[in-house]
Enzyme design. Structure first.
Site, PDB file in Angstrom:
ATOM      1  N   ASP A  67      39.110  71.694   6.885  1.00 22.40           N
ATOM      2  CA  ASP A  67      39.242  72.208   8.251  1.00 22.40           C
ATOM      3  C   ASP A  67      40.626  72.785   8.523  1.00 22.40           C
ATOM      4  OD1 ASP A  67      40.533  69.733   8.191  1.00 22.40           O
ATOM      5  OD2 ASP A  67      38.971  68.720   9.335  1.00 22.40           O
ATOM      6  N   ASN A 136      36.366  57.638  15.522  1.00 25.23           N
ATOM      7  CA  ASN A 136      35.096  57.912  16.217  1.00 25.23           C
ATOM      8  C   ASN A 136      33.971  58.274  15.253  1.00 25.23           C
ATOM      9  OD1 ASN A 136      35.753  60.484  15.397  1.00 25.23           O
ATOM     10  ND2 ASN A 136      35.781  61.399  17.433  1.00 25.23           N
ATOM     11  N   HIS A 138      34.074  60.664  12.879  1.00 23.99           N
ATOM     12  CA  HIS A 138      33.977  62.053  12.406  1.00 23.99           C
ATOM     13  C   HIS A 138      34.370  62.172  10.931  1.00 23.99           C
ATOM     14  CE1 HIS A 138      38.367  63.253  13.782  1.00 23.99           C
ATOM     15  NE2 HIS A 138      38.385  62.755  12.569  1.00 23.99           N
ATOM     16  N   GLU A 143      32.674  66.160  15.067  1.00 24.31           N
ATOM     17  CA  GLU A 143      32.771  65.115  16.085  1.00 24.31           C
ATOM     18  C   GLU A 143      31.378  64.562  16.411  1.00 24.31           C
ATOM     19  OE1 GLU A 143      35.651  64.172  16.459  1.00 24.31           O
ATOM     20  OE2 GLU A 143      37.023  65.536  17.476  1.00 24.31           O
TER      21      GLU A 143
END
Ligand code: PGA
Length: 260
Positions: A67, A136, A138, A143
């Site tokens: 990313d 979280n 990811h 996400e």
């Protein structure tokens, strides 16, 4: 999934670096999928040390990072281009033509994302995908609520992710709101995936990934569908796994080979 539980973060990092080095020893021209974040910093330091000691060479590999932040040019100090240049590509003097990241400053990020996905395919696909995990759940910047069939695309970052990553930015800087990230489908196409998680802040996400339902609520749970996924943990990141004893029986001290 292979769940390898190591006694401390340093041992988990070394185990992860060993898997990468072994892949490159067997296949020097391997295509690696690379990750960023705090967890990966000691992995790259370990690989640089191994390369300088002549134990492994990264010169013939090709790499694709997961990313990049939308809006940051490669030379921006907080870009993942800079992260990789400082920690791995620069110290090893790697040929820039072999190391790829999405261009965060592309005029049309959506087109850039599609181009990047296609470039991975044209390179023959990823042999070994390195992954971290967010608190979280990811992977990459996929996400919660990411389609489990997603290609590389632009994602809006959650406030939790932007807060977690604010430590890399100066007090007067804002963390970008968007990123181009490999999709879950892109990640699942890799021939092998290795996810490294260390520390107590990852324990609940790790439990959801390994033992929770397959769900976009925890995008990393998609790795349950991967035919060859290895999860490397320290004891703190493994703390909420209900079947921890079983994993430790199958892979004593984080060894991959089943004994007996
Ligand atoms: P971290 O990030 O290694 O900085 O915790 C991991 C991730 O968000 O994927």
């Amino acid at each position: 999934m292979k769940i390898l539980i190591l006694p401390d973060p340093a041992a988990a990092v070394a185990r992860c670096a060993q898997i990468i080095a072994q892949t490159l020893t067997e296949t020097p021209q391997a295509v690696l999928g690379l990750a960023t974040g705090g967890t990966m910093e000691p992995v790259y330091a370990d690989l640089v040390r191994r390369a300088e000691a002549g134990e492994v060479s990264l010169e013939r590999m090709t790499s694709f990072n997961l990313d990049e932040y939308v809006g940051l040019p490669p030379e921006h100090p907080q870009s993942y281009h800079t992260y990789m240049a400082e920690r791995l590509f620069g110290p090893l003097g790697l040929d820039p033509a072999r190391t790829h990241l999405p261009r965060g400053d592309a005029e049309d990020p959506a087109t850039e994302a599609a181009r990047y996905d296609a470039a991975i395919g044209q390179a023959g696909g990823i042999d070994l995908q390195l992954l971290g995990i967010g608190g979280n759940g990811h992977i990459g910047f996929n996400e919660p609520s990411s389609s489990l069939a997603s290609p590389t695309r632009v994602k809006t970052l959650t406030s939790a992710t932007r807060e977690a990553n604010a430590r890399f930015f100066g007090p007067d800087e804002t963390v970008p709101r968007f990123a181009i990230t490999m999709g879950i489908a892109t990640i699942l196409r890799s021939r092998r995936a290795v996810l490294l998680a260390t520390g107590a802040s990852k324990a609940s996400a790790v439990a959801a990934m390994v033992e929770g339902p397959l769900s976009a609520r925890c995008p990393a749970s998609a790795l349950q569908l991967h035919p060859s996924a290895t999860v490397v943990l320290d004891t703190e990141a493994a703390a909420e796994l209900e079947l921890r004893q079983y994993y430790e029986t199958v892979h004593p001290k984080g060894q991959e080979v089943m004994l007996g």
